[in-house]
Design an enzyme around this catalytic site. Structure first.
Site, PDB file in Angstrom:
ATOM      1  N   LYS A  14       4.140  35.386  -2.447  1.00  0.00           N
ATOM      2  CA  LYS A  14       5.466  35.776  -2.958  1.00  0.00           C
ATOM      3  C   LYS A  14       6.550  35.350  -1.968  1.00  0.00           C
ATOM      4  O   LYS A  14       7.590  34.825  -2.361  1.00  0.00           O
ATOM      5  CB  LYS A  14       5.514  37.289  -3.211  1.00  0.00           C
ATOM      6  CG  LYS A  14       4.687  37.681  -4.440  1.00  0.00           C
ATOM      7  CD  LYS A  14       4.470  39.180  -4.569  1.00  0.00           C
ATOM      8  CE  LYS A  14       3.518  39.464  -5.732  1.00  0.00           C
ATOM      9  NZ  LYS A  14       3.160  40.884  -5.868  1.00  0.00           N
ATOM     10  N   GLN A  30       4.326  46.340  -2.865  1.00  0.00           N
ATOM     11  CA  GLN A  30       3.038  45.857  -3.343  1.00  0.00           C
ATOM     12  C   GLN A  30       2.090  47.020  -3.621  1.00  0.00           C
ATOM     13  O   GLN A  30       1.970  47.948  -2.823  1.00  0.00           O
ATOM     14  CB  GLN A  30       2.430  44.899  -2.294  1.00  0.00           C
ATOM     15  CG  GLN A  30       1.138  44.232  -2.719  1.00  0.00           C
ATOM     16  CD  GLN A  30       1.305  43.221  -3.846  1.00  0.00           C
ATOM     17  OE1 GLN A  30       2.392  42.682  -4.050  1.00  0.00           O
ATOM     18  NE2 GLN A  30       0.250  42.970  -4.573  1.00  0.00           N
ATOM     19  N   ASP A  84       9.987  44.153 -10.116  1.00  0.00           N
ATOM     20  CA  ASP A  84       8.679  44.349 -10.750  1.00  0.00           C
ATOM     21  C   ASP A  84       8.846  44.891 -12.172  1.00  0.00           C
ATOM     22  O   ASP A  84       7.915  44.833 -12.974  1.00  0.00           O
ATOM     23  CB  ASP A  84       7.864  45.383  -9.951  1.00  0.00           C
ATOM     24  CG  ASP A  84       6.762  44.759  -9.120  1.00  0.00           C
ATOM     25  OD1 ASP A  84       6.263  43.691  -9.513  1.00  0.00           O
ATOM     26  OD2 ASP A  84       6.407  45.352  -8.090  1.00  0.00           O
TER      27      ASP A  84
HETATM   28  N1  GUN Z   1      -0.385  44.378  -7.196  1.00  0.00           N
HETATM   29  C1  GUN Z   1      -1.000  43.539  -8.055  1.00  0.00           C
HETATM   30  N2  GUN Z   1      -0.100  42.997  -8.906  1.00  0.00           N
HETATM   31  C2  GUN Z   1       1.113  43.502  -8.572  1.00  0.00           C
HETATM   32  C3  GUN Z   1       2.431  43.316  -9.065  1.00  0.00           C
HETATM   33  O1  GUN Z   1       2.687  42.570 -10.017  1.00  0.00           O
HETATM   34  N3  GUN Z   1       3.400  44.021  -8.439  1.00  0.00           N
HETATM   35  C4  GUN Z   1       3.149  44.849  -7.412  1.00  0.00           C
HETATM   36  N4  GUN Z   1       4.179  45.492  -6.863  1.00  0.00           N
HETATM   37  N5  GUN Z   1       1.941  45.046  -6.921  1.00  0.00           N
HETATM   38  C5  GUN Z   1       0.929  44.383  -7.503  1.00  0.00           C
END
Ligand code: GUN
Length: 313
Positions: A67, A111, A134
């Site tokens: 990311k 996350q 998100d």
């Molecule tokens: N963990 C796995 N996929 C995601 C996601 O799309 N967003 C977040 N914040 N954590 C994750």
């Protein structure tokens, strides 16, 4: 039809279904986001993304690194906060508050999963809805649910799935409006928002799940199948209606054939759909890997750019 070849939609020889190349579509999204970011930066607003990682979950470390890299390649201001697994909920919330107040940060991503001592909902609800890239905050879920897509920040995986579905429908010359769509899985992160997005495009939507009676019968009627259950190849190929569009959100690691150079048993990734058998019936299908997976990060970047643009309103 335009004369430009559609390189993100392929029909491999001998296969009936069109293959939707999520990697190519994601590259296109990232290129557009980089362009939008450059325009906004020239106006004095550089989009900023803050990613927060608590603990040392190896999969999360990989995601977070990707990311950050994507954010930098889009020309964003990118910051990462790595906190120890022992971080208290109060300290994490205090960091979220600081990021909420930071004008250089337009998107905040905490996350998941978080350590068990921290209540994820309390943290996610603390993120300012305007910075919630998100799309997990109940306020954004509410905007999506009332169909206010101009203002909602939509969760990245369903948003990316929708884009692949639109590509597939355009390539096949079929309408999403009026189609029978089935979403298999009812998670807050994928299944429910996906159903809302399909509804906003005037599909007739069924949400099936682990307690659904006759899943096979439900899938057999569907013009559009979105599989998001997290169970390897649960949706069987012979359930797929002729010509249907199949969007496979699942990424499951299963035992492969033989051993690697270190003598460890090999593994491979499969989706929630039995890909080869489904390809014999589907009109279009997304592969795993290389389908929905690459779209998630691309849509996160698109959401961050949107959050930065919306901050000017
Ligand atoms: N963990 C796995 N996929 C995601 C996601 O799309 N967003 C977040 N914040 N954590 C994750």
């Amino acid at each position: 039809m335009g004369s430009k070849p559609q390189t993100d939609v392929l029909r491999p020889s001998g296969q009936k279904a069109l293959l939707i190349d999520g990697k190519k579509v994601a590259e296109g999204v990232l290129a557009e986001v980089a362009e939008g970011a450059a325009t906004l930066t020239a106006k004095g607003v550089k989009p900023g993304l803050a990613v927060v990682l608590v603990g040392e979950n190896p999969a999360s470390q990989v995601y977070v690194r990707s990311k950050g890299k994507a954010a930098q390649s889009c020309g964003f201001h990118s910051v990462q906060h790595d906190l120890p697994a022992t971080t208290s909920e109060a300290d994490l919330i205090a960091l979220v508050d600081r990021l909420n107040a930071d004008p250089a940060v337009h998107g905040i991503l905490v996350q998941l999963p978080l350590p068990p001592a921290i209540q994820a909902t309390r943290v996610l609800e603390r993120v300012s809805p305007r910075k919630d890239v998100d799309g997990f905050h109940p306020f954004n879920a509410g905007l999506l649910s009332v169909g206010d897509l101009d203002r909602a920040l939509v969760p990245c995986t369903p948003a990316g799935s929708m884009l692949l579905l639109e590509k597939a429908a355009a390539a096949l010359g079929v309408e999403i409006s009026g189609a029978d769509a089935v979403v298999v899985g009812r998670s807050n992160i994928v299944g429910k928002p996906m159903a809302q997005l399909l509804l906003s495009r005037n599909a007739t939507v069924t949400v099936a799940h682990s307690r659904s009676r006759d899943l096979k019968g439900i899938v057999r009627r569907a013009d559009i199948v979105v599989a998001a259950v997290g169970r390897p190849e649960m949706v069987r190929g012979d359930w797929i209606k002729e010509g249907a569009i199949v969007i496979d959100v699942g990424i499951n690691r299963v035992p492969g054939d033989g051993f690697d150079a270190q003598g460890k048993p090999k593994t491979r990734l499969v989706g929630d759909v039995e890909f080869a058998a489904a390809s014999a019936h589907a009109g279009a299908i997304t592969p795993v890997p290389g389908g929905v997976g690459p779209m998630t990060i691309a849509m996160l970047m698109a959401n961050t750019l949107r959050a930065a643009q919306l901050s000017l309103r």
